[in-house]
Design a protein around this motif. Structure first.
Motif, PDB file in Angstrom:
ATOM      1  N   ALA A 145       0.620  -1.218   0.128  1.00 21.69           N
ATOM      2  CA  ALA A 145      -0.040  -0.022  -0.153  1.00 21.69           C
ATOM      3  C   ALA A 145       0.962   1.182   0.097  1.00 21.69           C
ATOM      4  CB  ALA A 145      -0.875  -0.063   1.098  1.00 21.69           C
ATOM      5  N   GLY A 146       1.970   1.140   0.714  1.00 17.35           N
ATOM      6  CA  GLY A 146       2.824   2.140   0.666  1.00 17.35           C
ATOM      7  C   GLY A 146       3.503   2.669  -0.447  1.00 17.35           C
ATOM      8  N   ILE A 147       4.040   1.400  -1.222  1.00 19.64           N
ATOM      9  CA  ILE A 147       4.712   1.627  -2.617  1.00 19.64           C
ATOM     10  C   ILE A 147       3.771   2.245  -3.523  1.00 19.64           C
ATOM     11  CG2 ILE A 147       5.663   0.461  -4.429  1.00 19.64           C
ATOM     12  CD1 ILE A 147       6.837  -1.507  -2.361  1.00 19.64           C
ATOM     13  N   PHE A 148       2.434   1.688  -3.545  1.00 21.77           N
ATOM     14  CA  PHE A 148       1.347   2.076  -4.682  1.00 21.77           C
ATOM     15  C   PHE A 148       1.037   3.608  -4.128  1.00 21.77           C
ATOM     16  CE2 PHE A 148      -2.993   2.952  -5.946  1.00 21.77           C
ATOM     17  CZ  PHE A 148      -2.736   2.779  -7.235  1.00 21.77           C
ATOM     18  N   SER A 149       0.891   3.968  -2.893  1.00 20.84           N
ATOM     19  CA  SER A 149       0.759   5.536  -2.588  1.00 20.84           C
ATOM     20  C   SER A 149       1.783   6.369  -3.254  1.00 20.84           C
ATOM     21  CB  SER A 149       0.529   5.640  -1.175  1.00 20.84           C
ATOM     22  OG  SER A 149      -0.489   4.662  -0.516  1.00 20.84           O
ATOM     23  N   GLY A 150       3.025   5.730  -2.920  1.00 21.86           N
ATOM     24  CA  GLY A 150       4.020   6.613  -3.622  1.00 21.86           C
ATOM     25  C   GLY A 150       4.232   6.703  -4.943  1.00 21.86           C
ATOM     26  N   VAL A 151       3.869   5.770  -5.808  1.00 18.26           N
ATOM     27  CA  VAL A 151       3.634   5.527  -7.159  1.00 18.26           C
ATOM     28  C   VAL A 151       2.620   6.506  -7.632  1.00 18.26           C
ATOM     29  CG1 VAL A 151       3.207   4.098  -9.224  1.00 18.26           C
ATOM     30  CG2 VAL A 151       4.784   3.309  -7.547  1.00 18.26           C
ATOM     31  N   ALA A 152       1.344   6.451  -6.783  1.00 17.71           N
ATOM     32  CA  ALA A 152       0.342   7.176  -7.178  1.00 17.71           C
ATOM     33  C   ALA A 152       0.536   8.860  -6.948  1.00 17.71           C
ATOM     34  CB  ALA A 152      -0.817   7.047  -6.154  1.00 17.71           C
ATOM     35  N   VAL A 153       1.561   9.165  -6.112  1.00 14.74           N
ATOM     36  CA  VAL A 153       1.534  10.360  -6.017  1.00 14.74           C
ATOM     37  C   VAL A 153       2.734  11.224  -7.204  1.00 14.74           C
ATOM     38  CG1 VAL A 153       3.146  12.121  -4.397  1.00 14.74           C
ATOM     39  CG2 VAL A 153       1.226  10.726  -3.395  1.00 14.74           C
ATOM     40  N   ALA A 154       3.534  10.086  -7.524  1.00 17.06           N
ATOM     41  CA  ALA A 154       4.605  10.483  -8.325  1.00 17.06           C
ATOM     42  C   ALA A 154       3.883  10.509  -9.899  1.00 17.06           C
ATOM     43  CB  ALA A 154       5.614   9.320  -8.508  1.00 17.06           C
ATOM     44  N   ALA A 155       2.840   9.843 -10.082  1.00 17.69           N
ATOM     45  CA  ALA A 155       2.015   9.838 -11.201  1.00 17.69           C
ATOM     46  C   ALA A 155       1.280  11.187 -11.377  1.00 17.69           C
ATOM     47  CB  ALA A 155       1.083   8.540 -11.531  1.00 17.69           C
ATOM     48  N   ALA A 156       0.827  11.329 -10.026  1.00 19.66           N
ATOM     49  CA  ALA A 156      -0.076  12.539 -10.031  1.00 19.66           C
ATOM     50  C   ALA A 156       0.959  14.028 -10.236  1.00 19.66           C
ATOM     51  CB  ALA A 156      -0.569  12.800  -8.801  1.00 19.66           C
ATOM     52  N   ILE A 157       2.148  13.835  -9.973  1.00 21.04           N
ATOM     53  CA  ILE A 157       2.978  15.090 -10.168  1.00 21.04           C
ATOM     54  C   ILE A 157       3.466  15.125 -11.669  1.00 21.04           C
ATOM     55  CG2 ILE A 157       5.544  15.811  -9.787  1.00 21.04           C
ATOM     56  CD1 ILE A 157       5.210  14.735  -6.955  1.00 21.04           C
ATOM     57  N   VAL A 158       3.754  13.856 -12.475  1.00 18.22           N
ATOM     58  CA  VAL A 158       3.915  13.805 -13.671  1.00 18.22           C
ATOM     59  C   VAL A 158       2.923  14.108 -14.544  1.00 18.22           C
ATOM     60  CG1 VAL A 158       4.620  12.096 -15.649  1.00 18.22           C
ATOM     61  CG2 VAL A 158       5.891  11.748 -13.415  1.00 18.22           C
ATOM     62  N   SER A 159       1.671  13.914 -14.117  1.00 17.54           N
ATOM     63  CA  SER A 159       0.489  14.260 -14.775  1.00 17.54           C
ATOM     64  C   SER A 159       0.280  15.790 -14.874  1.00 17.54           C
ATOM     65  CB  SER A 159      -0.780  13.718 -14.267  1.00 17.54           C
ATOM     66  OG  SER A 159      -1.963  14.105 -14.875  1.00 17.54           O
ATOM     67  N   LEU A 160       0.752  16.459 -13.603  1.00 18.43           N
ATOM     68  CA  LEU A 160       0.615  17.896 -13.816  1.00 18.43           C
ATOM     69  C   LEU A 160       1.764  18.544 -14.679  1.00 18.43           C
ATOM     70  CD1 LEU A 160       0.051  18.609  -9.958  1.00 18.43           C
ATOM     71  CD2 LEU A 160      -1.652  18.929 -11.896  1.00 18.43           C
ATOM     72  N   ALA A 161       2.899  17.655 -14.683  1.00 15.41           N
ATOM     73  CA  ALA A 161       3.809  18.371 -15.602  1.00 15.41           C
ATOM     74  C   ALA A 161       3.565  18.357 -17.171  1.00 15.41           C
ATOM     75  CB  ALA A 161       5.281  17.694 -15.332  1.00 15.41           C
ATOM     76  N   ILE A 162       2.904  17.210 -17.492  1.00 21.51           N
ATOM     77  CA  ILE A 162       2.904  16.929 -18.726  1.00 21.51           C
ATOM     78  C   ILE A 162       1.470  17.314 -19.520  1.00 21.51           C
ATOM     79  CG2 ILE A 162       4.399  14.920 -18.764  1.00 21.51           C
ATOM     80  CD1 ILE A 162       1.840  13.085 -19.020  1.00 21.51           C
ATOM     81  N   LYS A 163       0.596  17.800 -18.578  1.00 19.97           N
ATOM     82  CA  LYS A 163      -0.637  18.388 -19.027  1.00 19.97           C
ATOM     83  C   LYS A 163      -1.245  17.374 -19.959  1.00 19.97           C
ATOM     84  CE  LYS A 163       0.900  23.183 -18.464  1.00 19.97           C
ATOM     85  NZ  LYS A 163       0.939  24.378 -19.161  1.00 19.97           N
ATOM     86  N   PRO A 164      -1.776  16.200 -19.315  1.00 22.93           N
ATOM     87  CA  PRO A 164      -2.674  15.262 -20.184  1.00 22.93           C
ATOM     88  C   PRO A 164      -3.711  15.677 -21.054  1.00 22.93           C
ATOM     89  CG  PRO A 164      -2.937  14.844 -17.908  1.00 22.93           C
ATOM     90  CD  PRO A 164      -1.765  15.816 -17.951  1.00 22.93           C
ATOM     91  N   GLU A 165      -4.361  16.945 -20.619  1.00 23.57           N
ATOM     92  CA  GLU A 165      -5.555  17.253 -21.040  1.00 23.57           C
ATOM     93  C   GLU A 165      -5.226  17.816 -22.428  1.00 23.57           C
ATOM     94  OE1 GLU A 165      -3.982  20.671 -18.562  1.00 23.57           O
ATOM     95  OE2 GLU A 165      -4.310  18.610 -18.615  1.00 23.57           O
TER      96      GLU A 165
END
Length: 302
Positions: A258-278
């Protein structure tokens, strides 16, 4: 349901009703359309404003109505004691999950029943090649949803073997989110392909670009449900198993996962903000598009 769950239920229902009511106001519709225009860096011509706002608001209304229906149904089920005990701390998450699932279903219905048209006497603009779902959704969202839901299903299968006897509450949590996530992923895969395969009648380059924009918005709304539901299953459901498991090894392993997945989710959210998927579809389908290319004069010239 306990007091906290009732608060979350009322909050969700009021928020969804407010969103539904706002979608009928011209100010909100125009604000949403032009805000989206700025985010994807594509000019919205005045002559397309009514058509674009109408289609965007249709999607929002569908999502709000679906979310309302599913949240109300979940509230009634849980209030009557179906599946979740009154003291369950996860009831609020079930309600939020129901809202996500309902919004996905409502958006799909709105997208598949809506249509765009061009006057028969207008010239038509067509793209040179066929498009696919991957042209509208960034891999982080499209592939990420599949990975998250697959992991959630694995967690469900593992939990039936590793969970302690009598731990029905945690098993219900994992089953609820895993099954709902899998069904919403199927909905995304089926409805998403139908959205992309639909005809694109356009009388100008600007109309074609904005049709792509609406399609991208639809697909992103559809993929949100499996992402959210799968994440709920992996984080909260697995934590529930870890807290009640008979084996210390199972508890530690579950918490670590659960901790690893939470970290991956946070990292994915940060990457998403950077690449602007919209704006991914713009980079994919319109790499040389400039802000001025969709202005009224430029579009008419094309």
């Amino acid at each position: 349901m306990n007091g906290g769950a009732w608060f979350i239920s009322i909050f969700l229902l009021v928020g969804l009703v407010a969103a539904l009511a706002a979608s009928f106001t011209r100010f909100y519709a125009r604000w949403r359309a032009y805000r989206y225009s700025l985010r994807i860096r594509v000019d919205l011509p005045v002559r397309l404003e009514r058509v674009v706002t109408k289609r965007l608001m249709s999607l929002e209304r569908g999502g709000s109505i679906g979310g309302l229906a599913f949240t109300a149904a979940a509230t009634a089920a849980f209030a009557s004691g179906f599946g979740v005990s009154d003291e369950s701390s996860l009831t609020g998450l079930y309600l939020a999950g129901a809202a996500f699932a309902g919004a996905g279903v409502g958006t799909a219905v709105a997208a598949l029943t809506g249509s765009s048209s061009v006057a028969p006497d207008q010239p038509r603009v067509a793209r040179s090649g066929a498009v696919e779902v991957r042209d509208y959704l960034a891999p982080l969202e499209r592939i990420g949803a599949r990975i998250v839901v697959a992991a959630a299903v694995v967690a469900l299968l593992a939990s039936t073997v590793l969970a302690a006897p009598g731990n029905d509450g945690a098993l219900f949590a994992i089953a609820f989110f895993a099954i709902a996530g899998a069904l919403s992923l199927v909905l995304f895969e089926v409805a998403g392909r139908r959205v992309v395969d639909a005809s694109q009648p356009a009388g100008s380059t600007a109309e074609l670009v904005w049709d792509d924009a609406v399609r991208a918005t639809t697909l992103r709304a559809l993929v949100t449900a499996p992402l959210a539901l799968g994440a709920y299953c992996l984080i909260f459901g697995v934590v529930g198993i870890a807290e009640t498991a008979d084996s210390a090894l199972v508890s530690v392993t579950s918490l670590a996962f659960a901790g690893i997945f939470s970290g991956v989710a946070v990292a994915a959210a940060i990457v998403s903000l950077a690449i602007k998927p919209e704006s991914y579809f713009v980079r994919r389908l319109w790499p040389n598009l400039r802000w001025s290319d969709t202005a009224d004069a430029a579009a008419d010239a094309v």
